[in-house]
Design an enzyme around this catalytic site. Structure first.
Site, PDB file in Angstrom:
ATOM      1  N   HIS A  80       1.186  -1.416  -0.248  1.00  0.00           N
ATOM      2  CA  HIS A  80       0.053  -0.088  -0.276  1.00  0.00           C
ATOM      3  C   HIS A  80       1.148   1.426   0.435  1.00  0.00           C
ATOM      4  O   HIS A  80       2.104   1.485   0.718  1.00  0.00           O
ATOM      5  CB  HIS A  80      -1.474   0.191   0.744  1.00  0.00           C
ATOM      6  CG  HIS A  80      -0.512   0.389   2.721  1.00  0.00           C
ATOM      7  ND1 HIS A  80      -0.188   1.459   3.043  1.00  0.00           N
ATOM      8  CD2 HIS A  80       0.143  -0.866   3.643  1.00  0.00           C
ATOM      9  CE1 HIS A  80       0.646   0.951   4.359  1.00  0.00           C
ATOM     10  NE2 HIS A  80       0.607  -0.379   4.348  1.00  0.00           N
ATOM     11  N   ASP A  82      -0.174   4.430   0.898  1.00  0.00           N
ATOM     12  CA  ASP A  82      -0.821   5.180   1.632  1.00  0.00           C
ATOM     13  C   ASP A  82      -0.387   4.889   3.164  1.00  0.00           C
ATOM     14  O   ASP A  82       0.927   4.362   3.565  1.00  0.00           O
ATOM     15  CB  ASP A  82      -2.250   5.228   2.326  1.00  0.00           C
ATOM     16  CG  ASP A  82      -2.959   4.483   2.726  1.00  0.00           C
ATOM     17  OD1 ASP A  82      -2.730   2.926   2.125  1.00  0.00           O
ATOM     18  OD2 ASP A  82      -4.198   4.448   3.156  1.00  0.00           O
ATOM     19  N   ASP A 113       6.230   0.803   7.414  1.00  0.00           N
ATOM     20  CA  ASP A 113       4.590   0.610   6.917  1.00  0.00           C
ATOM     21  C   ASP A 113       4.548   1.605   5.781  1.00  0.00           C
ATOM     22  O   ASP A 113       3.979   2.396   5.583  1.00  0.00           O
ATOM     23  CB  ASP A 113       3.655   0.693   7.845  1.00  0.00           C
ATOM     24  CG  ASP A 113       2.503   0.401   7.963  1.00  0.00           C
ATOM     25  OD1 ASP A 113       2.320  -0.214   6.747  1.00  0.00           O
ATOM     26  OD2 ASP A 113       1.336   1.174   8.612  1.00  0.00           O
ATOM     27  N   GLU A 147      -5.352   1.777   1.891  1.00  0.00           N
ATOM     28  CA  GLU A 147      -5.154   0.426   3.420  1.00  0.00           C
ATOM     29  C   GLU A 147      -5.259   0.581   4.645  1.00  0.00           C
ATOM     30  O   GLU A 147      -5.797   0.333   5.229  1.00  0.00           O
ATOM     31  CB  GLU A 147      -3.225  -0.381   3.472  1.00  0.00           C
ATOM     32  CG  GLU A 147      -3.524  -1.054   4.024  1.00  0.00           C
ATOM     33  CD  GLU A 147      -3.615  -1.488   5.108  1.00  0.00           C
ATOM     34  OE1 GLU A 147      -3.833  -2.571   5.874  1.00  0.00           O
ATOM     35  OE2 GLU A 147      -2.573  -0.458   5.704  1.00  0.00           O
ATOM     36  N   GLU A 148      -4.638   1.853   5.313  1.00  0.00           N
ATOM     37  CA  GLU A 148      -4.632   2.576   6.364  1.00  0.00           C
ATOM     38  C   GLU A 148      -6.003   2.666   7.000  1.00  0.00           C
ATOM     39  O   GLU A 148      -6.162   3.012   7.788  1.00  0.00           O
ATOM     40  CB  GLU A 148      -3.956   4.124   6.832  1.00  0.00           C
ATOM     41  CG  GLU A 148      -2.097   3.617   6.482  1.00  0.00           C
ATOM     42  CD  GLU A 148      -1.726   2.330   7.070  1.00  0.00           C
ATOM     43  OE1 GLU A 148      -2.160   1.800   7.854  1.00  0.00           O
ATOM     44  OE2 GLU A 148      -0.566   1.832   6.971  1.00  0.00           O
ATOM     45  N   GLU A 175       2.454  -7.080   2.882  1.00  0.00           N
ATOM     46  CA  GLU A 175       3.146  -6.444   4.391  1.00  0.00           C
ATOM     47  C   GLU A 175       3.374  -7.788   5.747  1.00  0.00           C
ATOM     48  O   GLU A 175       2.422  -7.735   6.105  1.00  0.00           O
ATOM     49  CB  GLU A 175       3.270  -4.774   4.873  1.00  0.00           C
ATOM     50  CG  GLU A 175       1.276  -4.894   5.344  1.00  0.00           C
ATOM     51  CD  GLU A 175       0.775  -3.935   5.710  1.00  0.00           C
ATOM     52  OE1 GLU A 175       1.070  -3.093   6.506  1.00  0.00           O
ATOM     53  OE2 GLU A 175      -0.594  -3.639   5.161  1.00  0.00           O
ATOM     54  N   HIS A 371       3.468   3.309  13.092  1.00  0.00           N
ATOM     55  CA  HIS A 371       2.807   3.821  13.323  1.00  0.00           C
ATOM     56  C   HIS A 371       2.242   4.635  14.598  1.00  0.00           C
ATOM     57  O   HIS A 371       1.930   5.123  15.480  1.00  0.00           O
ATOM     58  CB  HIS A 371       0.755   3.248  13.923  1.00  0.00           C
ATOM     59  CG  HIS A 371      -0.028   2.578  12.904  1.00  0.00           C
ATOM     60  ND1 HIS A 371      -1.345   2.051  12.437  1.00  0.00           N
ATOM     61  CD2 HIS A 371       0.547   2.323  11.186  1.00  0.00           C
ATOM     62  CE1 HIS A 371      -1.486   1.474  11.323  1.00  0.00           C
ATOM     63  NE2 HIS A 371      -0.189   1.496  10.208  1.00  0.00           N
TER      64      HIS A 371
HETATM   65  C1  LIG Z   1      -9.611  -2.496   9.997  1.00  0.00           C
HETATM   66  S1  LIG Z   1      -9.637  -1.592   8.771  1.00  0.00           S
HETATM   67  C2  LIG Z   1      -8.686  -0.707   9.487  1.00  0.00           C
HETATM   68  C3  LIG Z   1      -7.115  -1.473   9.107  1.00  0.00           C
HETATM   69  C4  LIG Z   1      -5.888  -0.800   9.699  1.00  0.00           C
HETATM   70  N1  LIG Z   1      -4.621  -1.396   8.547  1.00  0.00           N
HETATM   71  C5  LIG Z   1      -3.589  -1.234   9.330  1.00  0.00           C
HETATM   72  O1  LIG Z   1      -3.344  -0.671  10.538  1.00  0.00           O
HETATM   73  C6  LIG Z   1      -5.854  -1.851  11.119  1.00  0.00           C
HETATM   74  O2  LIG Z   1      -6.552  -0.821  12.707  1.00  0.00           O
HETATM   75  O3  LIG Z   1      -5.399  -2.971  11.670  1.00  0.00           O
HETATM   76 ZN   LIG Z   2       0.513  -1.481   6.844  1.00  0.00          ZN
HETATM   77 ZN   LIG Z   3      -0.175   0.746   9.031  1.00  0.00          ZN
END
Ligand SMILES: CSCC[C@H](NC=O)C(=O)O
Ligand SMILES: [Zn+2]
Ligand SMILES: [Zn+2]
Length: 406
Positions: A80, A82, A113, A147-148, A175, A371
């Site tokens: 991804h 973003d 990430d 994705e995020e 990932e 994050h």
């Molecule tokens: C559940 S939709 C959000 C997707 C997000 N992915 C990465 O951090 C996560 O919170 O896992």
């Molecule tokens: Zn990621």
């Molecule tokens: Zn992430």
């Protein structure tokens, strides 16, 4: 670990740092700049480039290195584009400058990430092409938005499109997460995100009174946090269990109320559940409903997110993709730790349409900083990741014909 001076920086690291400077940060990512970056890279590498707009302004860029045997299914390398927002004041360096310190650590949002992985795929392909290799299976690299925030405008739509089916993916990589030890974590499944909002209604009135049947006391917070404690204890007491093997939940939002001394008639609590893949989903939902019923009249729940299709990619030699992947790691003396991804990635959409997939970001001896503030990656770890893909891709793209290929 030592690093070279700026004048002799490895070109793969330079490209990585260029990509990190593109502000694909939620909630308003500059996707246009990312797509242009990959188009230009495709041109330099002599790769096919296709753009698929899955929703207005949401483009999936597909770079393709054709294999020699088009009857075989392909290898899909997904990443991804973003990245999550930053709290700039908590960073030692500008998170979009890709600053490299004297030791070789690159600080940037997306360093782990997962902008590292996007560039590692590309640089491995570049090396293999320069060396004149060709492999039987086609390699596709997909660079996806969104994705995020759940992938709903990205991979979730893309896997339903004819352009995705035309890729004929037989196996995918996406990932993973860094590992602070010498080992590498690899993810073969994911927990399912269930975002649950409990709303309760009750008697309003003066907050000086012992009112019965108030909205606040029926929010189910106690039952859910008791469940959380139970799962936490289960994880703590069994050294064989990893975070992704138990169900987690956090209370993430509380809403309602207008004044200290007014009992509100309605309140709500939001919970982020991550349901382990071996849970009986139907029974679990019934459990949630029964907690609401037990709390009293006027307690309801709604789902903002409810993933119902957990899939497990086998990690034994019955899976030829795993056999090829793990063989390379063994040959390179890499220790693998197979786990269930605690969070949600685009791999859940890929697995749900029947494509076996592993989550792997080759970062060992690296603190987990996705994050987080000061997200960073050492350039030597990044370059070692390019080496790893340079070994993985030939093995995966040379897996002999399978029954599923025909
Ligand atoms: C559940 S939709 C959000 C997707 C997000 N992915 C990465 O951090 C996560 O919170 O896992
Ligand atoms: Zn990621
Ligand atoms: Zn992430």
């Amino acid at each position: 670990m030592t690093s070279k001076g700026p004048e002799e920086e490895h070109p793969s690291v330079t490209l990585f740092r260029q990509y990190l400077r593109i502000r694909t940060v939620q909630p308003k990512p500059d996707y246009g700049a990312a797509v242009a970056f990959f188009e230009e890279t495709a041109r330099q590498l002599g790769l096919g480039c296709q753009k698929v707009e899955v929703a207005p302004g949401y483009v999936v860029t597909v770079l393709t290195w054709p294999g020699t045997n088009p009857t075989l299914s392909s290898i899909l390398l997904n990443s991804h584009t973003d990245v999550v927002p930053v709290f700039k004041e908590h960073w030692s360096h500008d998170p979009f400058e890709a600053f490299k310190d004297s030791e070789g650590y690159i600080y940037a949002r997306g360093a782990q990430d997962m902008k590292c992985v996007s560039i590692q795929y590309l640089e491995a392909v570049r090396r293999l092409k320069v060396e004149g290799h060709r492999f039987p299976r086609t390699i596709h690299m997909t660079f996806v938005p969104d994705e995020e925030v759940g992938g709903h405008q990205g991979m979730e739509l893309f896997v339903q499109r004819p352009e995705f089916h035309a890729l004929r993916a037989g196996f995918a990589l996406d990932e993973g997460i860094a590992n602070p030890t010498d080992a590498f974590t690899v993810f073969y499944s994911e927990r399912s995100p269930w975002w649950v909002r409990v709303t309760s209604t009750g008697r309003p009135g003066h907050a000086s009174r012992f009112m019965e049947d108030t909205a606040a006391e029926k929010l189910v917070v106690n039952s859910i946090l008791a469940f959380r404690e139970k799962e936490w204890q289960r994880l703590q007491s069994n050294p064989h269990l990893k975070e992704g093997s138990v169900t987690s939940v956090n209370l993430t939002k509380l809403e309602g109320g207008v004044a200290y001394n007014v009992i509100p008639a309605t309140m709500s609590a939001s919970f982020d559940f991550r349901v382990a893949p071996d849970v009986d989903f139907k029974a679990f939902e019934e459990q949630l409903q029964s907690w609401c019923q037990a709390a009293g009249e006027g307690v309801t729940l709604e789902f903002a997110q409810k993933w119902m299709h957990p899939q497990v990619t086998p990690t034994d030699d019955s899976n030829p993709w795993w056999a090829a992947f793990s063989r390379v790691c063994k040959d390179m003396n890499l220790t693998l730790e197979p786990e269930i991804m605690p969070a949600a990635t685009d791999n859940r959409y890929i697995r749900a349409v029947g494509v076996p997939a592993l989550g792997f970001s080759p970062m060992n001896r690296t603190p987990v900083l996705l994050h987080d503030h000061d997200e960073r990656l050492h350039e030597a770890v990044f370059l070692r990741g390019v080496d790893i893909y340079t070994r993985l891709l030939p093995a995966l793209a040379s897996v002999p014909a399978l029954p599923s290929d025909s």
